[in-house]
Structures are given as C-alpha cells and as structure tokens.
Design an enzyme around this catalytic site. Structure first.
Site, PDB file in Angstrom:
ATOM      1  N   SER A 179       0.814  -1.226   0.000  1.00 20.78           N
ATOM      2  CA  SER A 179       0.000   0.000   0.000  1.00 20.78           C
ATOM      3  C   SER A 179       0.841   1.266   0.000  1.00 20.78           C
ATOM      4  CB  SER A 179      -0.952  -0.016   1.190  1.00 20.78           C
ATOM      5  OG  SER A 179      -0.241  -0.093   2.403  1.00 20.78           O
ATOM      6  N   HIS A 207      -5.367  -3.418  -3.013  1.00 17.94           N
ATOM      7  CA  HIS A 207      -5.046  -2.551  -4.155  1.00 17.94           C
ATOM      8  C   HIS A 207      -4.934  -3.323  -5.466  1.00 17.94           C
ATOM      9  CE1 HIS A 207      -4.347   0.785  -1.411  1.00 17.94           C
ATOM     10  NE2 HIS A 207      -3.754  -0.096  -0.631  1.00 17.94           N
ATOM     11  N   LYS A 238     -11.813   0.506  -2.429  1.00 14.95           N
ATOM     12  CA  LYS A 238     -10.785   1.067  -3.313  1.00 14.95           C
ATOM     13  C   LYS A 238     -11.255   0.979  -4.764  1.00 14.95           C
ATOM     14  CE  LYS A 238      -7.665   0.957   0.419  1.00 14.95           C
ATOM     15  NZ  LYS A 238      -6.943   0.163   1.385  1.00 14.95           N
TER      16      LYS A 238
HETATM   17  C1  LIG Z   1      -6.848   0.133   2.848  1.00 12.28           C
HETATM   18  C2  LIG Z   1      -6.215  -1.135   3.250  1.00 12.28           C
HETATM   19  C3  LIG Z   1      -6.782  -1.942   4.252  1.00 12.28           C
HETATM   20  C4  LIG Z   1      -7.933  -1.470   5.090  1.00 12.28           C
HETATM   21  O1  LIG Z   1      -9.114  -1.466   4.369  1.00 12.28           O
HETATM   22  P1  LIG Z   1     -10.312  -0.525   4.857  1.00 12.28           P
HETATM   23  O2  LIG Z   1     -11.501  -1.038   4.169  1.00 12.28           O
HETATM   24  O3  LIG Z   1      -9.925   0.870   4.447  1.00 12.28           O
HETATM   25  O4  LIG Z   1     -10.407  -0.661   6.355  1.00 12.28           O
HETATM   26  C5  LIG Z   1      -6.224  -3.173   4.487  1.00 12.28           C
HETATM   27  N1  LIG Z   1      -5.135  -3.583   3.811  1.00 12.28           N
HETATM   28  C6  LIG Z   1      -4.530  -2.825   2.873  1.00 12.28           C
HETATM   29  C7  LIG Z   1      -3.325  -3.333   2.154  1.00 12.28           C
HETATM   30  C8  LIG Z   1      -5.053  -1.564   2.580  1.00 12.28           C
HETATM   31  O5  LIG Z   1      -4.446  -0.787   1.684  1.00 12.28           O
END
Ligand SMILES: *Cc1c(COP(=O)(O)O)cnc(C)c1O
Length: 391
Positions: A179, A207, A238
């Site tokens: 991330s 992602h 996302k």
């Molecule tokens: C954004 C993210 C999360 C958390 O997800 P949310 O739905 O925002 O709580 C978990 N793992 C990774 C790699 C992320 O980028």
C-alpha cells in the site's frame, strides 16, 4: 504529567501533526476544498466507480427496498438478501467455494487472523504489511516471524529453520500490491513456498482487486496463480468504489470465521445498499467497461511515472498505480504537500508510523478518470516544488 495539548504541540513541532481536510463533492479527479478546486492525486478510487451511475442506482434501489440500516449483527438479524447475494457473487469472482463480507478491510484482517490462528500456529508476515495485518497478528496470539520486505530467500530460510519444531498451522500473509511502496508481492514464489512447506497463503488484495488481472480479479490473476491462494482478503472501498471488505476461501474456513471472528460477530453489518452496489461493481469490473477503465488507469500510470522518473524522482521502481515520491523527513514532506496544495494539487504526505522513519513520501495514486494531460502538468509541478524544497 504532560497534557494532551503538550502532546499535540510536540507533534506540530516535529512536523508530525495530522488533521482532517473536508471535501465538498465526491472522489472525482477534481475536488472542492475550502471553496477551491484541486486535482485529486491521493484517492484509492482507482477506476472512478465511487460515483458511477450503475453503483449509485443499485444503492438507491436497495435502500428503497431494505432501508438504510441493517438493524443487527450478521448472526442476529443483520443478514439481508444483498449480504448473502454479494458473498455468492464474490466467491464466483474469486473462484472460491465461499466468501464472507466484513465491515472494513481493517475489520477483515484483524478478524480473519484472530479467527483462524492461535498460540500453536506460526504466521510469516512481510515487514511492509498493512497495519491491519500487524494488528491481526497480535490479536491471533500466534507466533509471528516478520521477514524483510519481499525477501524470498530469507523467508525460505526461516521456514526451513522452523520445520523441525513445527506444531500447528503455518500461514504466510502478505499485501498483494504494497500500500505504501506500490510494489508487488512475489506471488509465484510465495505459492511455491507455501506448497513446499504445507502452509496457507493469505493475500491482502486491497489494491489489486479491480485494478489488476485480465478480468480485474486481482494480483493473483495477474500472476496466473489465483487458484493457489488459500485466503483471499480484499477491500470494496478502493477500486470497487464502495466500502467494506471480504475474505474468499473454502466453505469450512468461512464457517469457522462465522463462529469465531470477533470483528465479524460483534458488529452491526453494513447497510444493505453497500453489498448491493458492490455486486454492481463486480459486474462492471469483470466486463468490458472494467477492461477499458483498467487500460485507462494503466495508461495514466505510465504517463505520470515516466515524467517523474525522467525528472530524477525516486519512485522505488513502483510498477503499480501507487506511486511513492520519496522525500525523506517529515517537515520538508509536509512543506512540499502545502506548496502543491496552493498550486491546486491535493497530494498527501505520508509519515511514520505509516512508513519507516526517513522514508517519508508523497503517495500519489492514479485513477482511470484522470486526463493524461493534467497528470503531465501535475508531474511537472511536483518536480518543480520537490526541487525547490529538497534542492
Ligand atoms: C486500505 C487497506 C486496508 C484497510 O481497508 P479498509 O476497508 O480501508 O479498512 C487493508 N489492507 C490494505 C493493504 C489496505 O491498503
């Protein structure tokens, strides 16, 4: 005793104070903040689905039919038809027997690791894994061995070394697309290791899902090893433009989580409009429109990163839509962020503990909805400001 105010002042002095910015419109490429339009370069709405008419329509239809709130946790009376239909659709998308919806990615990672693993088990975890994985490891009370980021030789040596004293289950857990650095887990090698050492493989595809793979099934599809992954975790907030998260896996694993996962059990389920719009997002991602959006996203990524690299910026060789612009220390990082903001570019600086000390950065994220020309112009402005501040 120091007051809360002293603590906040100390954070400010160190360039480490965080605060919230309010956006007046949606997550489009142009956002309105304090009455001014800014180019949005830090949203994970990669395919622009957060305000897509098909998703909005699905959300409205479900809201009219089922209401706004789900009323209870999933095991009580909070499983409505859209929750169940989403799980079936998601399992088909990932090619697994079953799937489970969680309220967020944070809830999924903590709840899955806590629900499936315990003191007899061993978790191998990449050093750059997301905070929610780190917290999930702690909650599980399993033994955790952290291997240096993407260092497959080290992981292999660790697994070899641990083999003779093995007790319970083994699991390797990793971000798919990391991330903060934007690089990929070495999935083919991880699949080989997990087979050789009879471990499970858990991939957090927050992602990757929607953004990578021919049908948008994620990084596993991109590498041709989707069916080797045991625990497919991913988020809906996302590329899929919604909210919430999932775990896709074998039926028995999902049933264990329904019985043991605390973040799943002790929390009111998502509003029914969320899984309803997520179903619509999956349809779109798998189909021809999703394919076109991914092409645009990756075209934008190439255009933008080429400008930065040609200008001498270190982006850590990121191959993905997450583009780190390494700036070093907190204060200059935040100064660059402020100056770009004044020039109409909204790009957040990232500081510890999100990234290691000395590795502060601007984390740019591309969207299919950006125009290549505006990205080229933005990259030039970034180069100018970075040179001004860092010399
Ligand atoms: C954004 C993210 C999360 C958390 O997800 P949310 O739905 O925002 O709580 C978990 N793992 C990774 C790699 C992320 O980028």
């Amino acid at each position: 005793m120091t007051t809360w105010n002293d603590e906040l002042n100390r954070l400010s002095l160190e360039g480490m104070r965080r605060s919230l910015l309010t956006i007046e419109n949606g997550q489009g490429p142009e956002v309105e903040i304090d009455g001014q339009l800014k180019l949005l370069l830090c949203s994970n709405n990669y395919l622009g689905l957060a305000d897509h008419p098909a998703l909005v329509a699905a959300s409205i239809v479900a809201t009219r039919q089922y209401g706004v709130g789900s009323g209870a946790s999933r095991l009580v009376s909070g499983t409505l038809r859209p929750h169940q239909e989403f799980e079936e659709r998601l399992a088909a998308f990932k090619g697994t027997q079953s799937a489970l919806l969680f309220n967020s990615g944070y809830a999924a990672n903590t709840g899955v690791l806590q629900g499936l693993f315990g003191p007899n088990d061993l978790i191998f975890s990449d050093s750059l894994n997301h905070a929610s994985i780190i917290d999930g490891c702690k909650l599980s009370k399993a033994r955790v061995l952290v291997y240096p980021h993407n260092d497959m030789d080290c992981l292999e040596a660790l697994m070899h070394q641990e083999r003779s004293t093995r007790k319970g289950r083994w699991v390797i857990v990793t971000d798919g697309v990391f991330s903060m650095d934007g690089d990929f887990a070495v999935l083919p090698k991880l699949c080989e290791l997990k087979e050789r050492f009879e471990a499970l493989l858990m991939v957090d595809d927050a992602h990757g899902t929607g953004a990578w793979g021919d049908k948008g099934r994620g990084l596993g599809e991109h590498f041709g090893c989707l069916d080797k992954i045991d625990l497919h975790m991913g988020t809906l907030g996302k590329a899929l433009g919604c909210s919430g998260a999932y775990l896709a896996a074998d039926r028995d694993i999902i049933d264990v989580l329904i019985n043991r996962s605390r973040s799943f059990i002790f929390s009111t389920s998502l509003p029914p409009s969320v899984p309803a719009s997520a179903i619509s997002a999956i349809e779109l991602v798998e189909g021809s429109e999703g394919h076109k959006l991914r092409q645009k996203l990756h075209q934008n990524r190439k255009v933008f990163t080429k400008c930065l690299i040609d200008g001498g910026i270190d982006i850590l060789g990121s191959p993905s839509q997450i583009v780190p612009i390494i700036t070093g220390e907190p204060k200059p990082t935040m100064l660059i962020t402020q100056r770009l903001f004044q020039k109409g570019i909204f790009l957040q600086g990232i500081r510890p503990p999100t990234v290691p000390a000395g590795k502060c950065r601007l984390r740019a994220t591309l969207m299919a909805s950006h125009l290549p020309d505006e990205l080229i112009k933005a990259a030039q402005q970034i180069l100018t400001v970075v040179r001004e501040v860092l010399g």
